[in-house]
Design a protein around this motif. Structure first.
Motif, PDB file in Angstrom:
ATOM      1  N   LEU A  45      77.920  59.904  54.539  1.00  0.00           N
ATOM      2  CA  LEU A  45      78.771  59.890  53.345  1.00  0.00           C
ATOM      3  C   LEU A  45      80.119  60.575  53.575  1.00  0.00           C
ATOM      4  O   LEU A  45      80.913  60.675  52.643  1.00  0.00           O
ATOM      5  N   SER A  46      80.386  61.042  54.776  1.00  0.00           N
ATOM      6  CA  SER A  46      81.584  61.855  54.998  1.00  0.00           C
ATOM      7  C   SER A  46      82.873  61.107  54.644  1.00  0.00           C
ATOM      8  O   SER A  46      83.777  61.682  54.051  1.00  0.00           O
ATOM      9  N   LYS A  47      82.968  59.826  54.974  1.00  0.00           N
ATOM     10  CA  LYS A  47      84.188  59.072  54.644  1.00  0.00           C
ATOM     11  C   LYS A  47      84.324  58.890  53.138  1.00  0.00           C
ATOM     12  O   LYS A  47      85.414  58.991  52.593  1.00  0.00           O
ATOM     13  N   MET A  48      83.217  58.631  52.447  1.00  0.00           N
ATOM     14  CA  MET A  48      83.257  58.509  50.992  1.00  0.00           C
ATOM     15  C   MET A  48      83.679  59.837  50.364  1.00  0.00           C
ATOM     16  O   MET A  48      84.479  59.886  49.440  1.00  0.00           O
ATOM     17  N   LEU A  49      83.174  60.936  50.906  1.00  0.00           N
ATOM     18  CA  LEU A  49      83.512  62.255  50.372  1.00  0.00           C
ATOM     19  C   LEU A  49      84.982  62.566  50.585  1.00  0.00           C
ATOM     20  O   LEU A  49      85.645  63.123  49.722  1.00  0.00           O
ATOM     21  N   LEU A  50      85.517  62.210  51.750  1.00  0.00           N
ATOM     22  CA  LEU A  50      86.931  62.458  52.022  1.00  0.00           C
ATOM     23  C   LEU A  50      87.806  61.702  51.038  1.00  0.00           C
ATOM     24  O   LEU A  50      88.738  62.260  50.477  1.00  0.00           O
ATOM     25  N   LYS A  52      87.269  60.463  47.976  1.00  0.00           N
ATOM     26  CA  LYS A  52      87.204  60.759  46.552  1.00  0.00           C
ATOM     27  C   LYS A  52      87.446  62.221  46.212  1.00  0.00           C
ATOM     28  O   LYS A  52      87.917  62.537  45.135  1.00  0.00           O
ATOM     29  N   ASN A  53      87.081  63.117  47.102  1.00  0.00           N
ATOM     30  CA  ASN A  53      86.963  64.511  46.696  1.00  0.00           C
ATOM     31  C   ASN A  53      87.810  65.508  47.464  1.00  0.00           C
ATOM     32  O   ASN A  53      87.897  66.657  47.073  1.00  0.00           O
ATOM     33  N   ALA A  54      88.381  65.113  48.562  1.00  0.00           N
ATOM     34  CA  ALA A  54      89.001  66.093  49.439  1.00  0.00           C
ATOM     35  C   ALA A  54      90.491  66.270  49.210  1.00  0.00           C
ATOM     36  O   ALA A  54      91.094  67.151  49.790  1.00  0.00           O
ATOM     37  N   GLY A  55      91.105  65.442  48.399  1.00  0.00           N
ATOM     38  CA  GLY A  55      92.533  65.557  48.205  1.00  0.00           C
ATOM     39  C   GLY A  55      93.281  65.258  49.488  1.00  0.00           C
ATOM     40  O   GLY A  55      92.866  64.420  50.279  1.00  0.00           O
ATOM     41  N   ALA A  56      94.340  65.982  49.742  1.00  0.00           N
ATOM     42  CA  ALA A  56      95.165  65.723  50.920  1.00  0.00           C
ATOM     43  C   ALA A  56      94.740  66.527  52.136  1.00  0.00           C
ATOM     44  O   ALA A  56      95.275  66.335  53.218  1.00  0.00           O
ATOM     45  N   SER A  57      93.789  67.416  51.989  1.00  0.00           N
ATOM     46  CA  SER A  57      93.391  68.258  53.114  1.00  0.00           C
ATOM     47  C   SER A  57      92.615  67.451  54.146  1.00  0.00           C
ATOM     48  O   SER A  57      91.611  66.826  53.815  1.00  0.00           O
ATOM     49  N   PRO A  58      93.053  67.473  55.417  1.00  0.00           N
ATOM     50  CA  PRO A  58      92.399  66.616  56.407  1.00  0.00           C
ATOM     51  C   PRO A  58      90.993  67.076  56.809  1.00  0.00           C
ATOM     52  O   PRO A  58      90.215  66.289  57.296  1.00  0.00           O
ATOM     53  N   HIS A  59      90.676  68.339  56.613  1.00  0.00           N
ATOM     54  CA  HIS A  59      89.359  68.839  57.038  1.00  0.00           C
ATOM     55  C   HIS A  59      88.617  69.469  55.867  1.00  0.00           C
ATOM     56  O   HIS A  59      87.882  70.435  56.029  1.00  0.00           O
ATOM     57  N   ALA A  60      88.749  68.917  54.703  1.00  0.00           N
ATOM     58  CA  ALA A  60      88.112  69.486  53.529  1.00  0.00           C
ATOM     59  C   ALA A  60      86.632  69.135  53.430  1.00  0.00           C
ATOM     60  O   ALA A  60      85.910  69.758  52.674  1.00  0.00           O
ATOM     61  N   VAL A  61      86.188  68.148  54.191  1.00  0.00           N
ATOM     62  CA  VAL A  61      84.769  67.787  54.206  1.00  0.00           C
ATOM     63  C   VAL A  61      84.217  68.172  55.566  1.00  0.00           C
ATOM     64  O   VAL A  61      84.719  67.751  56.596  1.00  0.00           O
ATOM     65  N   ARG A  62      83.185  69.016  55.529  1.00  0.00           N
ATOM     66  CA  ARG A  62      82.608  69.524  56.766  1.00  0.00           C
ATOM     67  C   ARG A  62      81.147  69.170  56.844  1.00  0.00           C
ATOM     68  O   ARG A  62      80.396  69.358  55.889  1.00  0.00           O
ATOM     69  N   SER A  63      80.748  68.664  57.985  1.00  0.00           N
ATOM     70  CA  SER A  63      79.336  68.380  58.209  1.00  0.00           C
ATOM     71  C   SER A  63      78.557  69.691  58.235  1.00  0.00           C
ATOM     72  O   SER A  63      79.005  70.684  58.796  1.00  0.00           O
ATOM     73  N   ALA A  64      77.379  69.673  57.599  1.00  0.00           N
ATOM     74  CA  ALA A  64      76.547  70.883  57.559  1.00  0.00           C
ATOM     75  C   ALA A  64      75.125  70.591  58.011  1.00  0.00           C
ATOM     76  O   ALA A  64      74.228  71.382  57.771  1.00  0.00           O
ATOM     77  N   GLY A  65      74.918  69.451  58.645  1.00  0.00           N
ATOM     78  CA  GLY A  65      73.588  69.066  59.108  1.00  0.00           C
ATOM     79  C   GLY A  65      73.290  67.643  58.688  1.00  0.00           C
ATOM     80  O   GLY A  65      74.099  67.015  57.987  1.00  0.00           O
ATOM     81  N   GLY A  67      72.616  64.698  56.674  1.00  0.00           N
ATOM     82  CA  GLY A  67      72.649  64.430  55.246  1.00  0.00           C
ATOM     83  C   GLY A  67      73.261  65.526  54.404  1.00  0.00           C
ATOM     84  O   GLY A  67      73.111  65.521  53.186  1.00  0.00           O
ATOM     85  N   GLN A  68      73.979  66.472  55.018  1.00  0.00           N
ATOM     86  CA  GLN A  68      74.571  67.579  54.263  1.00  0.00           C
ATOM     87  C   GLN A  68      76.039  67.778  54.658  1.00  0.00           C
ATOM     88  O   GLN A  68      76.385  67.677  55.831  1.00  0.00           O
ATOM     89  N   TRP A  69      76.836  68.111  53.657  1.00  0.00           N
ATOM     90  CA  TRP A  69      78.253  68.376  53.880  1.00  0.00           C
ATOM     91  C   TRP A  69      78.706  69.484  52.931  1.00  0.00           C
ATOM     92  O   TRP A  69      78.049  69.763  51.922  1.00  0.00           O
ATOM     93  N   PHE A  70      79.841  70.087  53.268  1.00  0.00           N
ATOM     94  CA  PHE A  70      80.534  70.996  52.360  1.00  0.00           C
ATOM     95  C   PHE A  70      81.890  70.373  52.042  1.00  0.00           C
ATOM     96  O   PHE A  70      82.570  69.882  52.931  1.00  0.00           O
ATOM     97  N   ILE A  71      82.265  70.412  50.775  1.00  0.00           N
ATOM     98  CA  ILE A  71      83.622  70.058  50.360  1.00  0.00           C
ATOM     99  C   ILE A  71      84.284  71.378  49.998  1.00  0.00           C
ATOM    100  O   ILE A  71      83.784  72.104  49.128  1.00  0.00           O
ATOM    101  N   VAL A  72      85.381  71.723  50.669  1.00  0.00           N
ATOM    102  CA  VAL A  72      86.024  73.013  50.442  1.00  0.00           C
ATOM    103  C   VAL A  72      87.477  72.813  50.040  1.00  0.00           C
ATOM    104  O   VAL A  72      88.096  71.806  50.357  1.00  0.00           O
ATOM    105  N   GLY A  73      88.008  73.800  49.334  1.00  0.00           N
ATOM    106  CA  GLY A  73      89.407  73.780  48.938  1.00  0.00           C
ATOM    107  C   GLY A  73      89.847  75.154  48.482  1.00  0.00           C
ATOM    108  O   GLY A  73      89.012  76.023  48.192  1.00  0.00           O
ATOM    109  N   ASP A  74      91.152  75.347  48.390  1.00  0.00           N
ATOM    110  CA  ASP A  74      91.701  76.665  48.064  1.00  0.00           C
ATOM    111  C   ASP A  74      91.825  76.938  46.573  1.00  0.00           C
ATOM    112  O   ASP A  74      92.154  78.046  46.179  1.00  0.00           O
TER     113      ASP A  74
END
Length: 178
Positions: A45-50, A52-65, A67-74
């Motif tokens: 789902l990483s491309k879908m997450l990027l 819809k949810n990551a905005g302009a940040s290129p590394h806002a979606v991080r794999s965590a294992g 089937g798991q990811w983190f979406i981060v932002g400031d």
């Protein structure tokens, strides 16, 4: 999910930033951290997450294992923004707001790989761990989520209760490069 927003206080608000040396340390803004939990055997789902949810940040979606990811932002997410993300993930995955429980620290500089190598067994050579790669590992005795965000920069995400201890450990690891 709670109907009210939890009041946050900075976990590293009293931490002393070491003087610039081989590695600069920065307590990152406590914006948002959303953990996405899908099926380990499900689609990537990483491309879908990027999109819809990551905005302009290129590394806002991080794999965590698997089937798991983190979406981060400031910046913090409003309740409605988080609900939009969680609703958009259904039926593929669930979202959990981890903003109150995780702290991000940025390390950067010419000696950053050597500093981190003192506490983790991960091969941090740029060829083996390129920009955008993430992993969950131990840094000393503390479990962290490590992401290379630039050629000479890493973001370390840690549970809030361990943030000050990790910060102190990182300062000690960096003393050699004074």
């Amino acid at each position: 999910m709670s109907e009210f927003r939890i009041a946050l206080r900075p976990a590293l608000g009293s931490a002393v930033k070491p003087a610039p040396r081989g590695v600069a340390m920065t307590a990152m803004p406590e914006g948002h951290v959303v953990q996405v939990l899908g099926s380990p055997q499900g689609p990537d789902l990483s491309k879908m997450l990027l999109g819809k949810n990551a905005g302009a940040s290129p590394h806002a979606v991080r794999s965590a294992g698997p089937g798991q990811w983190f979406i981060v932002g400031d910046t913090p997410l409003s309740h409605s923004e988080f609900t939009t993300i969680a609703t958009g993930l259904k039926p593929h995955a669930a979202a959990v707001d981890q903003s109150h429980g995780r702290v991000r620290i940025r390390l950067e500089g010419a000696m950053v790989e050597r500093t981190l190598a003192k506490g983790t067994a991960v091969d941090l050579d740029l060829r083996m761990f390129p920009v955008g790669n993430s992993t969950t590992t131990l840094l000393g005795h503390i479990s962290v989520h490590l992401t290379r965000v630039d050629v000479a920069a890493f973001e370390i995400m840690v549970l809030r209760g361990f943030a000050e201890s990790l910060w102190e450990n990182l300062v000690r690891m960096n003393v050699e490069f004074a």
